[in-house]
Design an enzyme around this catalytic site. Sequence first.
Site, PDB file in Angstrom:
ATOM      1  N   HIS A  33       3.580  -3.407   7.053  1.00 19.14           N
ATOM      2  CA  HIS A  33       2.524  -2.539   6.682  1.00 19.14           C
ATOM      3  C   HIS A  33       2.476  -1.639   7.751  1.00 19.14           C
ATOM      4  CE1 HIS A  33       0.275  -4.563   3.434  1.00 19.14           C
ATOM      5  NE2 HIS A  33       1.201  -5.457   3.681  1.00 19.14           N
ATOM      6  N   GLU A  92       1.990  -5.306  11.321  1.00 18.35           N
ATOM      7  CA  GLU A  92       1.269  -3.839  11.147  1.00 18.35           C
ATOM      8  C   GLU A  92       2.196  -3.150  12.297  1.00 18.35           C
ATOM      9  OE1 GLU A  92      -1.154  -2.870   9.121  1.00 18.35           O
ATOM     10  OE2 GLU A  92      -1.832  -4.770   8.256  1.00 18.35           O
ATOM     11  N   GLU A  95       1.798   3.833   3.056  1.00 18.31           N
ATOM     12  CA  GLU A  95       2.386   2.996   4.207  1.00 18.31           C
ATOM     13  C   GLU A  95       4.106   3.074   4.195  1.00 18.31           C
ATOM     14  OE1 GLU A  95       0.478  -0.668   4.565  1.00 18.31           O
ATOM     15  OE2 GLU A  95      -1.494  -0.065   4.699  1.00 18.31           O
ATOM     16  N   HIS A 126       0.852  -1.218  -0.018  1.00 19.39           N
ATOM     17  CA  HIS A 126      -0.017  -0.045  -0.037  1.00 19.39           C
ATOM     18  C   HIS A 126       1.078   1.116  -0.093  1.00 19.39           C
ATOM     19  CE1 HIS A 126      -2.955  -2.845   2.144  1.00 19.39           C
ATOM     20  NE2 HIS A 126      -3.329  -2.832   0.913  1.00 19.39           N
TER      21      HIS A 126
END
Length: 322
Positions: free
Chosen positions: A147, A210, A56, A53
């Site tokens: 991420h 994450e 990010e 993404h």
Amino acid sequence: MDNFLALTLSGTTPRVTQGKGAGFRWRWLGHGLLELTPDAPVDRALILSAGIHGNETAPVEMLDKLLSALYSGSLTLTWRMLVVLGNPQALAAGIRYCHSDMNRMFGGRWQSFAESDETRRARELELSLETFFSSGQARVRWHLDLHTAIRGSHHLRFGVLPQRDRPWETDFLAWLGAAGLEALVFHQAPGGTFTHFSSEHFGALSCTLELGKALPFGQNDLTQFNVTSQALSALLSGVETSTSSSPPLRYRVVSQITRHSDKFALYMDAQTLNFTAFAKGTLLAEEGDKRVTVTHDVEYVLFPNPSVACGLRAGLMLERLP
């Protein structure tokens, strides 16, 4: 190749596409694709990816610093490694994706999306992993996909692990804890993520990490990820990391909330944090005459997003494991 990120963001192909580093050889395989092979024989292969993404950016900056340390010789490489910056065009534009979410496309699912730069890139990355793993005889295969989350979270750093038929290896889970992950989420069904693809097709031990909240380049406070960065440095150099004194909490996915039409309503506001708890019977979403409620005593939400395209996931509901 100490300007890998800059070349990737500018869309420039380097004049020299292979060479020698400090104890390793490198090859530019294409935009956002860099292979590093230690001079000494190794039986471990690692995919280290970020930027699936494009908004990010903190993990991308972390990878850039790791590469700089490798090229300067201050960090030793003990894995055969493929570095992947997943979505160069979205990274350059500072947006999540240009057309469609690539982390729903892997495992051939890109064929069900309208053709775009992301579908072509997903196919390219699938082929890159196939080539990488087939050209070596690695006994150990890991894939760490870095991420950041759109929303804030009750757990600043957490990992999402793909559905897997075999038990997870304890040293892999222990490393995730040593990397500062406060929670681990275990999928129970296949999906279109990059990590599910590498796990299902190549038997890799894979995890989506994450790490905080999505911010533009230059606005990230990388000091809050020092423990993760240090664990990655230790991993690359073959140094054993100390076990976390507080092992990550464990959750499993019990249901998925999917948006099917414009009638869909998710009853969570923009301030709802990842891992927010909901009691049994709570109404989570409605769509026409269909109601989605909490069925366990307590469930925790992950990745709530009411504005996803029709047919896509609007959230996951989790159950805490003992």
